[in-house]
Enzyme design. Sequence first.
Site, mmCIF file in Angstrom:
data_model
loop_
_atom_site.group_PDB
_atom_site.id
_atom_site.type_symbol
_atom_site.label_atom_id
_atom_site.label_comp_id
_atom_site.label_asym_id
_atom_site.label_seq_id
_atom_site.Cartn_x
_atom_site.Cartn_y
_atom_site.Cartn_z
ATOM 1 C CG ASP A 103 -1.876 -1.127 1.267
ATOM 2 O OD1 ASP A 103 -2.166 -1.680 0.196
ATOM 3 O OD2 ASP A 103 -2.335 -1.471 2.376
HETATM 4 N N1 URA Z 1 -1.229 -5.935 3.899
HETATM 5 C C1 URA Z 1 -1.735 -4.682 3.918
HETATM 6 O O1 URA Z 1 -2.775 -4.429 4.511
HETATM 7 N N2 URA Z 1 -1.038 -3.719 3.268
HETATM 8 C C2 URA Z 1 0.137 -3.926 2.639
HETATM 9 O O2 URA Z 1 0.720 -3.002 2.093
HETATM 10 C C3 URA Z 1 0.653 -5.243 2.638
HETATM 11 C C4 URA Z 1 -0.037 -6.231 3.274
#
Ligand code: URA
Length: 241
Positions: A103
């Site tokens: 993310d």
């Molecule tokens: N899980 C999440 O919620 N975000 C990420 O960036 C990676 C794994």
Amino acid sequence: MRLDRYVSQATGTPRTQTTRWIRGGLVQVGSVVVKDASAQVAIGRDRVRLRGAELDPPGHLVLMLHKPAGVVTSTDTSIGPTVMDCIPADLRRRDLAPIGRLDKDTTGLLLLTTDGGLNHALTHPRRHVEKAYVAVLDGALCADAEARFATGLALGDGTLCQPATLQRLAADQVRIVLREGKFHQVKRMVAACGAAVVALHRERIGDLWLDPTLLPGRARRIDGDELAALGVGRPLEEEAA
Ligand code: URA
């Protein structure tokens, strides 16, 4: 290998263009300018330069990036700052792509490669490559969170997760190890157990740890033992059984 093909593969540039560079005298093999696009060069033996800068021999590139917060995991650089903006010019290739995604606000280990086969192998749902995250939480996890992670918990929308590991590191900090990669999975698993993720950092993929000397926003090439630590040479679990 032909010189035009070598330069094309080493720079990710079409051969029509690399032929123009060669004919224009921009390419040297060793210290000699070679203007014949069909000249033969030996990978690993001949040193090929473009405008004086030595080219990495062609072959697939695998990069480790310490992803900073605030950049999107995408190859579409028109949408704002992306992980591609962190890649130094000498390691940029047209066909370089992230392996999986983090993310925008997540930091830590992100791999990128020109090798579509490696990308597929590492993201294949049946390969169960481990990914370890450290999360800072707001709120308290339910008392049986470890057990729910271990048996495979259901997310808010009913999606079932595969068994995962939850380890409490501090009152507001946990380590989570997943063997799959659903959208926002860590955040949704933590939410299903009553808390919220306020910071998330990926520290490991397979047996490959983020290099502690690699600063946020920096990327470098990996090969040899580091590549082997990803475990893609191993058979899928059910094939090995
Ligand atoms: N899980 C999440 O919620 N975000 C990420 O960036 C990676 C794994």
